[in-house]
Design a protein around this motif. Sequence first.
Motif, PDB file in Angstrom:
ATOM      1  N   GLY A 120       0.810  -1.215   0.000  1.00 26.62           N
ATOM      2  CA  GLY A 120       0.000   0.000   0.000  1.00 26.62           C
ATOM      3  C   GLY A 120       0.845   1.267   0.000  1.00 26.62           C
ATOM      4  O   GLY A 120       0.676   2.140  -0.845  1.00 26.62           O
ATOM      5  N   ASP A 121       1.788   1.351   0.939  1.00 26.41           N
ATOM      6  CA  ASP A 121       2.619   2.549   1.071  1.00 26.41           C
ATOM      7  C   ASP A 121       4.029   2.226   0.588  1.00 26.41           C
ATOM      8  O   ASP A 121       4.805   1.589   1.299  1.00 26.41           O
ATOM      9  CB  ASP A 121       2.628   2.980   2.544  1.00 26.41           C
ATOM     10  CG  ASP A 121       3.431   4.251   2.765  1.00 26.41           C
ATOM     11  OD1 ASP A 121       4.059   4.737   1.794  1.00 26.41           O
ATOM     12  OD2 ASP A 121       3.449   4.742   3.907  1.00 26.41           O
ATOM     13  N   LYS A 122       4.346   2.681  -0.611  1.00 27.20           N
ATOM     14  CA  LYS A 122       5.629   2.292  -1.222  1.00 27.20           C
ATOM     15  C   LYS A 122       6.732   3.319  -0.969  1.00 27.20           C
ATOM     16  O   LYS A 122       7.784   3.271  -1.615  1.00 27.20           O
ATOM     17  CB  LYS A 122       5.460   2.088  -2.733  1.00 27.20           C
ATOM     18  CG  LYS A 122       4.518   0.940  -3.087  1.00 27.20           C
ATOM     19  CD  LYS A 122       4.698   0.536  -4.549  1.00 27.20           C
ATOM     20  CE  LYS A 122       3.774  -0.584  -4.960  1.00 27.20           C
ATOM     21  NZ  LYS A 122       2.427  -0.166  -5.347  1.00 27.20           N
ATOM     22  N   ARG A 123       6.521   4.229  -0.035  1.00 27.58           N
ATOM     23  CA  ARG A 123       7.583   5.220   0.233  1.00 27.58           C
ATOM     24  C   ARG A 123       8.837   4.510   0.734  1.00 27.58           C
ATOM     25  O   ARG A 123       8.741   3.587   1.553  1.00 27.58           O
ATOM     26  CB  ARG A 123       7.102   6.219   1.293  1.00 27.58           C
ATOM     27  CG  ARG A 123       6.211   7.312   0.728  1.00 27.58           C
ATOM     28  CD  ARG A 123       5.747   8.229   1.814  1.00 27.58           C
ATOM     29  NE  ARG A 123       4.884   7.521   2.779  1.00 27.58           N
ATOM     30  CZ  ARG A 123       4.336   8.094   3.843  1.00 27.58           C
ATOM     31  NH1 ARG A 123       4.565   9.369   4.097  1.00 27.58           N
ATOM     32  NH2 ARG A 123       3.565   7.409   4.665  1.00 27.58           N
ATOM     33  N   TRP A 125      12.333   3.681   2.799  1.00 33.10           N
ATOM     34  CA  TRP A 125      12.667   3.806   4.214  1.00 33.10           C
ATOM     35  C   TRP A 125      14.144   4.128   4.391  1.00 33.10           C
ATOM     36  O   TRP A 125      14.982   3.621   3.643  1.00 33.10           O
ATOM     37  CB  TRP A 125      12.358   2.502   4.941  1.00 33.10           C
ATOM     38  CG  TRP A 125      10.890   2.271   5.125  1.00 33.10           C
ATOM     39  CD1 TRP A 125       9.979   2.007   4.139  1.00 33.10           C
ATOM     40  CD2 TRP A 125      10.173   2.297   6.353  1.00 33.10           C
ATOM     41  NE1 TRP A 125       8.728   1.861   4.687  1.00 33.10           N
ATOM     42  CE2 TRP A 125       8.812   2.026   6.039  1.00 33.10           C
ATOM     43  CE3 TRP A 125      10.523   2.514   7.677  1.00 33.10           C
ATOM     44  CZ2 TRP A 125       7.818   1.977   7.023  1.00 33.10           C
ATOM     45  CZ3 TRP A 125       9.533   2.449   8.649  1.00 33.10           C
ATOM     46  CH2 TRP A 125       8.194   2.197   8.318  1.00 33.10           C
ATOM     47  N   VAL A 166       3.555  -1.311   6.262  1.00 28.26           N
ATOM     48  CA  VAL A 166       3.571  -0.706   4.922  1.00 28.26           C
ATOM     49  C   VAL A 166       2.347  -1.108   4.107  1.00 28.26           C
ATOM     50  O   VAL A 166       2.241  -0.769   2.931  1.00 28.26           O
ATOM     51  CB  VAL A 166       4.865  -1.054   4.148  1.00 28.26           C
ATOM     52  CG1 VAL A 166       6.085  -0.498   4.864  1.00 28.26           C
ATOM     53  CG2 VAL A 166       5.006  -2.560   3.914  1.00 28.26           C
TER      54      VAL A 166
END
Lengths: 257, 151
Positions: A120-123, A125, A166
Amino acid sequence: MRSPFRPAAPPDPAILDDHRRLIRSLQRRRLIQGGLSLGALTMLTGCDVRRPASVQAALLAIRDLNDSLQALLFDPNKLAPTYPASMVLNPPRFNAYYDVMKVKPVDGAKWRLELSGLIGDKRPWTVEQIEALPQRTEIIKHVCVEGWDYIGQWSGVPFRAFLERVGADLSARYVGFHCADGYTSSIDMASALHPQTLLATRYGDDVLGDPFGYPLRLRMSTKLGYKNPKWVTAIEVNNVRPDDMWDKPGYSWFAGL
Amino acid sequence: MMRLAIFLPALLLNTSALAQSHTPGGMPPPSGMSLAQSTAMRFPQRVRVGSLLHRLVIRPVESQTVLGRVVQVVRDGDGTIELVVAYGGFLGIGSRPIAVPIDATVLLGTVMEIVAYTPEQLRHLPTFTGAGTTPLPADTVLRVGLAKPSH
């Protein structure tokens, strides 16, 4: 005595005429060859050893069968043995498919963990962000396919917690890893979610050393050493099996312990 | 059952044919390079003297021939740290202590390898007497290089 399998009405011999060309093309010698090698090499399930490709294919088929059985037997809640801190080997054992002198340290300040696939959240790290997540320590045995093993103390983020954080699709089949040295590995989701599977950032009381995968490596208690990629730079969640470096040369893909 | 009898031997064949490493790990230092320079390239790791004692010492070859066991770590008159190894003999009987610079050795998990001496050179090293050296206490921390397995 009349065979009980004999049909009451024999088939019409005329049907042979329809397939006469095909029947002629069956090479009797090849049938005999195949029969002989099947007899002599029952271990290789009837493949002809003069054709290495067929031997390889047979062995790979057995490996895949073996992998499926391992996946079937895998208990996602069964923990691997853990050990007292006094048994931890420090420093850990270095291993790679190349010499230690060829290790290229990763710059932690520039490093980012990239995410792709069913997440879902591919930002990406940073090291600091990963270190800020809840940590867990496992003292587990590292078992290498080469026959050696040692007990190590690994700390990091439980992989399940990270995948949940994530927004990864936990019903997906595979998780793949890409590493700074070009290494690739992929694992089944059940093993990824195992409580002892860590994204490790520390060994013993120290930050992971350069030769052991700084800044981030996968550490699993349930698989052989080569399924624990070091210097991880990208994680992918997918239903199509991501690349795995040791899969092609014939190593067990599941590699369960 | 028949099918199992066919599969099992093939399973054994499948796994026994595998080996992960294809090049020797404990390569000797390149010519012209000092032992200290060679260690510096091997990502030297902090290790306690106490954890080195009693370790097996092997040759960096595929057969992993056992050379002996670590019996002591000392500092000689020049300040060089040396590993004293009970060398040779058979099952520990008939061995003699020899001293090699710590930078001629590498850590390989629970064992150590001597990478900078040939077996011929090791045979000709004098028997260690301890004269002019100081044993290092078990809690002294040293830095020793790494190697990948040689098989």
